[in-house]
Design a protein around this motif. Structure first.
Motif, PDB file in Angstrom:
ATOM      1  N   LEU A 244      33.126  34.879  48.802  1.00 21.53           N
ATOM      2  CA  LEU A 244      33.071  35.353  47.415  1.00 21.53           C
ATOM      3  C   LEU A 244      32.269  34.385  46.549  1.00 21.53           C
ATOM      4  O   LEU A 244      31.422  34.810  45.744  1.00 21.53           O
ATOM      5  N   ARG A 245      32.515  33.100  46.698  1.00 23.46           N
ATOM      6  CA  ARG A 245      31.811  32.119  45.880  1.00 23.46           C
ATOM      7  C   ARG A 245      30.318  32.074  46.200  1.00 23.46           C
ATOM      8  O   ARG A 245      29.482  31.821  45.326  1.00 23.46           O
ATOM      9  N   ILE A 246      29.990  32.306  47.469  1.00 27.28           N
ATOM     10  CA  ILE A 246      28.576  32.392  47.839  1.00 27.28           C
ATOM     11  C   ILE A 246      27.926  33.600  47.172  1.00 27.28           C
ATOM     12  O   ILE A 246      26.832  33.516  46.608  1.00 27.28           O
ATOM     13  N   SER A 247      28.618  34.724  47.208  1.00 27.03           N
ATOM     14  CA  SER A 247      28.033  35.969  46.724  1.00 27.03           C
ATOM     15  C   SER A 247      27.820  35.985  45.219  1.00 27.03           C
ATOM     16  O   SER A 247      26.863  36.569  44.725  1.00 27.03           O
ATOM     17  N   ILE A 248      28.720  35.331  44.461  1.00 25.98           N
ATOM     18  CA  ILE A 248      28.590  35.331  43.005  1.00 25.98           C
ATOM     19  C   ILE A 248      27.962  34.039  42.496  1.00 25.98           C
ATOM     20  O   ILE A 248      27.702  33.897  41.298  1.00 25.98           O
ATOM     21  N   GLU A 249      27.712  33.103  43.416  1.00 25.73           N
ATOM     22  CA  GLU A 249      27.125  31.807  43.068  1.00 25.73           C
ATOM     23  C   GLU A 249      27.906  31.130  41.942  1.00 25.73           C
ATOM     24  O   GLU A 249      27.341  30.609  40.982  1.00 25.73           O
ATOM     25  N   ASN A 250      29.215  31.161  42.091  1.00 26.65           N
ATOM     26  CA  ASN A 250      30.100  30.579  41.080  1.00 26.65           C
ATOM     27  C   ASN A 250      31.390  30.154  41.763  1.00 26.65           C
ATOM     28  O   ASN A 250      31.959  30.905  42.546  1.00 26.65           O
ATOM     29  N   SER A 251      31.847  28.961  41.461  1.00 25.40           N
ATOM     30  CA  SER A 251      33.051  28.441  42.114  1.00 25.40           C
ATOM     31  C   SER A 251      34.340  28.952  41.473  1.00 25.40           C
ATOM     32  O   SER A 251      35.426  28.725  42.015  1.00 25.40           O
ATOM     33  N   THR A 252      34.239  29.635  40.344  1.00 23.65           N
ATOM     34  CA  THR A 252      35.434  30.150  39.656  1.00 23.65           C
ATOM     35  C   THR A 252      35.267  31.636  39.354  1.00 23.65           C
ATOM     36  O   THR A 252      34.895  32.010  38.230  1.00 23.65           O
ATOM     37  N   GLU A 255      38.899  37.487  37.471  1.00 21.27           N
ATOM     38  CA  GLU A 255      39.860  38.418  38.070  1.00 21.27           C
ATOM     39  C   GLU A 255      39.181  39.723  38.460  1.00 21.27           C
ATOM     40  O   GLU A 255      39.510  40.324  39.484  1.00 21.27           O
ATOM     41  N   LEU A 256      38.230  40.162  37.641  1.00 23.67           N
ATOM     42  CA  LEU A 256      37.506  41.406  37.946  1.00 23.67           C
ATOM     43  C   LEU A 256      36.676  41.246  39.212  1.00 23.67           C
ATOM     44  O   LEU A 256      36.644  42.143  40.068  1.00 23.67           O
ATOM     45  N   GLN A 257      36.018  40.130  39.362  1.00 21.93           N
ATOM     46  CA  GLN A 257      35.218  39.881  40.568  1.00 21.93           C
ATOM     47  C   GLN A 257      36.092  39.811  41.806  1.00 21.93           C
ATOM     48  O   GLN A 257      35.721  40.319  42.867  1.00 21.93           O
ATOM     49  N   ILE A 258      37.257  39.194  41.675  1.00 25.29           N
ATOM     50  CA  ILE A 258      38.197  39.126  42.802  1.00 25.29           C
ATOM     51  C   ILE A 258      38.682  40.517  43.185  1.00 25.29           C
ATOM     52  O   ILE A 258      38.775  40.855  44.371  1.00 25.29           O
ATOM     53  N   LYS A 260      37.137  43.425  42.668  1.00 20.58           N
ATOM     54  CA  LYS A 260      36.052  44.193  43.270  1.00 20.58           C
ATOM     55  C   LYS A 260      35.749  43.723  44.690  1.00 20.58           C
ATOM     56  O   LYS A 260      35.258  44.494  45.519  1.00 20.58           O
ATOM     57  N   PHE A 261      36.045  42.459  44.958  1.00 19.46           N
ATOM     58  CA  PHE A 261      35.759  41.885  46.270  1.00 19.46           C
ATOM     59  C   PHE A 261      36.747  42.341  47.337  1.00 19.46           C
ATOM     60  O   PHE A 261      36.518  42.147  48.522  1.00 19.46           O
ATOM     61  N   LEU A 262      37.840  42.978  46.925  1.00 27.28           N
ATOM     62  CA  LEU A 262      38.866  43.414  47.870  1.00 27.28           C
ATOM     63  C   LEU A 262      38.295  44.338  48.932  1.00 27.28           C
ATOM     64  O   LEU A 262      38.662  44.248  50.109  1.00 27.28           O
ATOM     65  N   SER A 263      37.380  45.232  48.535  1.00 26.49           N
ATOM     66  CA  SER A 263      36.795  46.154  49.510  1.00 26.49           C
ATOM     67  C   SER A 263      35.945  45.421  50.538  1.00 26.49           C
ATOM     68  O   SER A 263      35.794  45.886  51.680  1.00 26.49           O
TER      69      SER A 263
END
Length: 341
Positions: A244-252, A255-258, A260-263
């Motif tokens: 997830l952190r690689i894909s969004i290029e952000n270490s934090t 909640e919305l990104q988390i 959406k990443f469930l799939s």
């Protein structure tokens, strides 16, 4: 449920006494590249369709019952009982789907029958949670037993074996309890327990690679894939957090990104492709590009996404930072499944 701390200790004592036991059945080595191409293509399309349907109907609570302690308990018990490799993943997936369904149905039944007394509703839910925790081990073992019955029916775990194990954990269940537990799981899942697992996707993709002339020895690749799939299940949270952190290029991540990443976390095809790619890189980096190109052609998953997943697994397995991570991430779009070469 995460507060139940009994999961790991119960198996070790019995396993030590059976350390020298030999499996009653020896699984033959897999052979790849021998199935007719038209059969492979139809099966691949079917699995991809099932995967997309599962992702479209995904519960918001998916993954809650794939905690490391639970997975470790299942893997150790399947090893103790000499179950087929696929049974361990199937048991985890059956348990996950059952528990989510069970919790959701229990909670919804309380909401429908609730009164104006909010405290009373809380007490009912507390009682139900206590009951779920009390039967947690029983349900978990029942899922393993059900998975054993799906494993070619040659090594079914009978009730005597299950009772002996539960008694070693100081439970006093009867054979009737075991039957009722299995039936409760079957009814909750509408008897649909033969669910696909990432292991099935891996073996099918290896079959395609065998047909497509992959230069890596397929038996070695298959063995490495099983090791890395085990690792990914056991280190699920940390590996996917890295991805997830690689894909969004952000270490934090937000909640919305988390959410959406469930799939992505529940995408079996993506997991299978990532495990195969990583296995190929570990066995022989020289052939890695060829394998990735094949996987991209077969599944439609971008090489960028495959590289990112491989990086996440490698970082938490052998500690390497190669292949290097790049920008971008795979979205949960429909798969493109062209005919096999």
């Amino acid at each position: 449920m995460a507060s139940c701390d009994w999961l790991r200790g119960g198996i070790s004592a019995e396993m030590s006494s059976e350390a020298q036991a030999v499996s009653r059945f020896h699984t033959p080595e897999p052979v790849f590249g021998v199935v007719a191409p038209e059969i492979i293509e139809d099966t691949l399309i079917c699995l991809a369709t099932e995967n997309e349907q599962y992702l479209n109907e995904l519960s918001d609570q998916a993954g809650c019952f794939k905690e490391t302690q639970i997975v470790e308990f299942v893997f150790l018990l399947c090893e103790k009982w000499f179950l087929d490799q696929s049974a361990r993943y199937q048991a985890v997936e059956i348990f996950e789907r059952f528990m989510i369904k069970h919790v959701e149905e229990s909670y919804n039944s309380i909401k429908k029958s609730r009164t104006n007394n909010e405290q009373g509703e809380g007490n009912i839910w507390g009682t139900l949670k206590a009951q779920m925790c009390d039967t947690f081990v029983l349900r978990l073992v029942s899922c393993i037993q059900l998975a054993s019955k799906l494993s070619f029916h040659y090594n079914i775990i009978n009730n005597n074996t299950v009772l002996k194990f539960l008694q070693s954990l100081d439970y006093s269940y009867t054979k009737q309890n075991l039957v009722e537990s299995e039936l409760a799981i079957l009814k909750a899942l509408c008897f649909q327990i033969n669910v696909p697992t990432p292991f099935a996707y891996i073996e099918l993709l290896l079959e395609v690679l065998g047909h497509n002339g992959c230069l890596l020895p397929m038996k070695q690749l298959h063995k490495m894939c099983t090791h890395l799939l085990d690792l990914t299940y056991l280190m699920r949270n940390i590996i996917y957090d890295t991805l997830l952190r690689i894909s969004i290029e952000n270490s934090t991540p937000s909640e919305l990104q988390i959410a959406k990443f469930l799939s992505v976390k529940e995408d079996f095809m993506l997991l299978a492709v990532g495990v195969i790619s990583t296995s190929a890189f570990i066995l022989n980096p020289e052939y890695w590009n060829q394998v990735v190109e094949h996987l991209n052609c077969i599944t439609g998953i971008t090489t960028q996404s495959i590289l990112e997943f491989s990086y996440a697994i490698l970082k938490h397995s052998v500690g390497t930072t190669n292949p290097r991570k790049n920008k971008g991430t795979r979205s949960s779009e429909n798969y493109v499944v062209p005919p096999t070469k």
